[in-house]
Design a protein around this motif. Sequence first.
Motif, PDB file in Angstrom:
ATOM      1  N   LYS A   1      93.443  21.447  44.134  1.00  0.00           N
ATOM      2  CA  LYS A   1      92.340  22.418  44.135  1.00  0.00           C
ATOM      3  C   LYS A   1      91.922  22.625  45.591  1.00  0.00           C
ATOM      4  O   LYS A   1      92.749  22.992  46.402  1.00  0.00           O
ATOM      5  CB  LYS A   1      91.180  21.894  43.279  1.00  0.00           C
ATOM      6  CG  LYS A   1      91.536  21.794  41.787  1.00  0.00           C
ATOM      7  CD  LYS A   1      91.239  23.089  41.052  1.00  0.00           C
ATOM      8  CE  LYS A   1      91.913  23.192  39.714  1.00  0.00           C
ATOM      9  NZ  LYS A   1      91.231  22.483  38.634  1.00  0.00           N
TER      10      LYS A   1
ATOM     11  N   GLU B   1      92.141  22.774  28.236  1.00  0.00           N
ATOM     12  CA  GLU B   1      93.298  21.881  28.224  1.00  0.00           C
ATOM     13  C   GLU B   1      94.097  22.033  26.933  1.00  0.00           C
ATOM     14  O   GLU B   1      94.699  21.083  26.425  1.00  0.00           O
ATOM     15  CB  GLU B   1      92.865  20.435  28.542  1.00  0.00           C
ATOM     16  CG  GLU B   1      92.233  20.400  29.941  1.00  0.00           C
ATOM     17  CD  GLU B   1      91.926  19.040  30.540  1.00  0.00           C
ATOM     18  OE1 GLU B   1      92.218  18.011  29.905  1.00  0.00           O
ATOM     19  OE2 GLU B   1      91.384  19.025  31.661  1.00  0.00           O
TER      20      GLU B   1
ATOM     21  N   HIS C   1      85.961  21.240  31.042  1.00  0.00           N
ATOM     22  CA  HIS C   1      87.379  21.584  31.149  1.00  0.00           C
ATOM     23  C   HIS C   1      88.201  20.878  30.077  1.00  0.00           C
ATOM     24  O   HIS C   1      89.089  21.480  29.473  1.00  0.00           O
ATOM     25  CB  HIS C   1      87.879  21.201  32.552  1.00  0.00           C
ATOM     26  CG  HIS C   1      89.197  21.809  32.922  1.00  0.00           C
ATOM     27  ND1 HIS C   1      90.398  21.283  32.527  1.00  0.00           N
ATOM     28  CD2 HIS C   1      89.497  22.908  33.662  1.00  0.00           C
ATOM     29  CE1 HIS C   1      91.380  22.034  33.015  1.00  0.00           C
ATOM     30  NE2 HIS C   1      90.862  23.024  33.707  1.00  0.00           N
TER      31      HIS C   1
ATOM     32  N   ASN D   1      82.929  22.956  36.787  1.00  0.00           N
ATOM     33  CA  ASN D   1      83.593  24.232  37.041  1.00  0.00           C
ATOM     34  C   ASN D   1      82.802  25.406  36.443  1.00  0.00           C
ATOM     35  O   ASN D   1      82.303  26.280  37.145  1.00  0.00           O
ATOM     36  CB  ASN D   1      85.011  24.117  36.442  1.00  0.00           C
ATOM     37  CG  ASN D   1      85.848  25.364  36.610  1.00  0.00           C
ATOM     38  OD1 ASN D   1      85.392  26.383  37.117  1.00  0.00           O
ATOM     39  ND2 ASN D   1      87.084  25.288  36.177  1.00  0.00           N
TER      40      ASN D   1
ATOM     41  N   ALA E   1      88.101  16.842  39.196  1.00  0.00           N
ATOM     42  CA  ALA E   1      89.037  17.822  39.767  1.00  0.00           C
ATOM     43  C   ALA E   1      88.510  18.303  41.124  1.00  0.00           C
ATOM     44  O   ALA E   1      89.276  18.489  42.063  1.00  0.00           O
ATOM     45  CB  ALA E   1      89.220  18.999  38.821  1.00  0.00           C
ATOM     46  N   ARG E   2      87.185  18.479  41.221  1.00  0.00           N
ATOM     47  CA  ARG E   2      86.558  18.880  42.480  1.00  0.00           C
ATOM     48  C   ARG E   2      85.561  17.832  42.953  1.00  0.00           C
ATOM     49  O   ARG E   2      84.504  18.157  43.504  1.00  0.00           O
ATOM     50  CB  ARG E   2      85.862  20.238  42.329  1.00  0.00           C
ATOM     51  CG  ARG E   2      86.827  21.366  42.055  1.00  0.00           C
ATOM     52  CD  ARG E   2      86.175  22.729  42.086  1.00  0.00           C
ATOM     53  NE  ARG E   2      87.160  23.765  41.782  1.00  0.00           N
ATOM     54  CZ  ARG E   2      87.558  24.064  40.540  1.00  0.00           C
ATOM     55  NH1 ARG E   2      87.032  23.439  39.503  1.00  0.00           N
ATOM     56  NH2 ARG E   2      88.473  24.990  40.348  1.00  0.00           N
TER      57      ARG E   2
ATOM     58  N   GLU F   1      82.003  15.925  34.192  1.00  0.00           N
ATOM     59  CA  GLU F   1      82.764  16.730  35.159  1.00  0.00           C
ATOM     60  C   GLU F   1      81.898  16.939  36.403  1.00  0.00           C
ATOM     61  O   GLU F   1      80.774  17.415  36.302  1.00  0.00           O
ATOM     62  CB  GLU F   1      83.058  18.072  34.468  1.00  0.00           C
ATOM     63  CG  GLU F   1      84.081  18.936  35.140  1.00  0.00           C
ATOM     64  CD  GLU F   1      84.368  20.182  34.266  1.00  0.00           C
ATOM     65  OE1 GLU F   1      84.719  20.042  33.075  1.00  0.00           O
ATOM     66  OE2 GLU F   1      84.222  21.287  34.801  1.00  0.00           O
TER      67      GLU F   1
ATOM     68  N   SER G   1      99.476  17.041  37.054  1.00  0.00           N
ATOM     69  CA  SER G   1      98.322  17.948  36.944  1.00  0.00           C
ATOM     70  C   SER G   1      97.049  17.191  36.561  1.00  0.00           C
ATOM     71  O   SER G   1      97.104  16.059  36.073  1.00  0.00           O
ATOM     72  CB  SER G   1      98.586  19.019  35.877  1.00  0.00           C
ATOM     73  OG  SER G   1      98.537  18.415  34.592  1.00  0.00           O
ATOM     74  N   GLY G   2      95.925  17.879  36.756  1.00  0.00           N
ATOM     75  CA  GLY G   2      94.638  17.304  36.372  1.00  0.00           C
ATOM     76  C   GLY G   2      94.463  17.300  34.866  1.00  0.00           C
ATOM     77  O   GLY G   2      93.747  16.463  34.309  1.00  0.00           O
ATOM     78  N   THR G   3      95.110  18.245  34.207  1.00  0.00           N
ATOM     79  CA  THR G   3      95.097  18.207  32.744  1.00  0.00           C
ATOM     80  C   THR G   3      95.769  16.919  32.277  1.00  0.00           C
ATOM     81  O   THR G   3      95.247  16.222  31.393  1.00  0.00           O
ATOM     82  CB  THR G   3      95.841  19.441  32.174  1.00  0.00           C
ATOM     83  OG1 THR G   3      95.145  20.611  32.597  1.00  0.00           O
ATOM     84  CG2 THR G   3      95.899  19.405  30.664  1.00  0.00           C
TER      85      THR G   3
ATOM     86  N   ASN H   1      93.490  13.810  32.932  1.00  0.00           N
ATOM     87  CA  ASN H   1      92.396  13.761  31.950  1.00  0.00           C
ATOM     88  C   ASN H   1      92.916  13.359  30.576  1.00  0.00           C
ATOM     89  O   ASN H   1      92.328  12.513  29.885  1.00  0.00           O
ATOM     90  CB  ASN H   1      91.708  15.125  31.831  1.00  0.00           C
ATOM     91  CG  ASN H   1      90.714  15.384  32.954  1.00  0.00           C
ATOM     92  OD1 ASN H   1      90.148  14.451  33.527  1.00  0.00           O
ATOM     93  ND2 ASN H   1      90.504  16.649  33.273  1.00  0.00           N
TER      94      ASN H   1
ATOM     95  N   ASP I   1      85.940  13.548  35.145  1.00  0.00           N
ATOM     96  CA  ASP I   1      86.870  14.609  35.518  1.00  0.00           C
ATOM     97  C   ASP I   1      86.432  15.104  36.901  1.00  0.00           C
ATOM     98  O   ASP I   1      85.531  15.928  37.021  1.00  0.00           O
ATOM     99  CB  ASP I   1      86.829  15.744  34.479  1.00  0.00           C
ATOM    100  CG  ASP I   1      87.713  16.925  34.889  1.00  0.00           C
ATOM    101  OD1 ASP I   1      88.309  16.883  35.987  1.00  0.00           O
ATOM    102  OD2 ASP I   1      87.793  17.890  34.101  1.00  0.00           O
TER     103      ASP I   1
END
Length: 340
Positions: free
Chosen positions: A201, A89, A84, A141, A172-173, A137, A58-60, A63, A170
């Motif tokens: 994602k 988290e 995030h 988000n 994620a996107r 980030e 996972s991205g959690t 990170n 981070d």
Amino acid sequence: MIIDLRSDTVTQPTPGMLEAMHRAPVGDDVFGEDPTINRLEEMAAAMFGMENAIFCPSGTMTNQIAIKCHTQPGDEVICDELSHVYQYEGGGIAFNAGASVRLLQGDRGRINKDLIASSVNNPDDVHKPISRLVVVENTANRGGGSCYEWNDLEEMSSTSKALRLSYHLDGARLFNAIVATGQKAQEYGRIFDSISICLSKGLGAPVGSLLLGKKDFIKKARRVRKAFGGGMRQAGSLAAAGIYALEHHVDRLKTDHQNAKSIEEILKGQSFINGISPVQTNIVIAECDPAFDMKGFIEKMKNHGVKFLAISSNKFRMVTHLNIDADMMNILNEKIKQSL
Ligand SMILES: *Cc1c(COP(=O)(O)O)cnc(C)c1O
């Protein structure tokens, strides 16, 4: 038909992706013997011009591993208050790394070099935790999918270096930001010490994130991943989905961005909407008139097959992804009318 705008994590794997997963050769990744995971890690590292990469569930986790590797217990992590790593988290910064956090009030989730410089503690003052790591980030988000200006990211990199802070992204996107701005992945690899990217994602893989960094850093990350319980065995089928996503689902993110713009247009015309965060990528955050029954509206929309989430008492979020297409935009418009 269900139009699910809750998150870009709700996607279903495509037929091509399932086929790639089915065909993938696998091995024991804790022994470093899964050929498909090795291929994915090499591919991602090369894409960003970084030395090495590690595949995680996972991205959690990516990170949290990064934060653990960059800090010692008691050190301070600097990040935006909406980030995030702090908000979503599970308190992991304290739980996993024993680190404290300095929250900055950025602009829609984005911080800058001046905010960083003014929040760094004097290392000779024994009262203060040692400032050690900056986390940014991109896209942000809770900032409504906002993208950083490249210049700001570069300036923060120089500032972090000068202040001896590690610099983690981070991402994620991150591919949404890359597609929206045209900035090269390699440029990100050049200015960050570590980068986390999510395959699950907008890229549409069922599971998986990657942490990228220097060789020694990733070596350390492998030990931390094991201690966090994230060492997977024959997970090559999941990595195959990730490879497929990187090869086939990056360019199509522009479609998600166009659909998010269409949603913005639809919402703009509604009398109950007070404002919409500027839409730069695949996230739309709208603020409702305080007198409007937002909860009731969300419930009615759900009964009409359109799902999305409240993020506060008068704000909701809609996120576009792989399983949202342009035809759904007209339906969305209709369903709003029926739900008012
Ligand atoms: C989703 C997300 C993550 C990672 O989440 P997981 O669900 O653990 O994969 C990290 N950062 C941001 C900004 C995210 O949106």
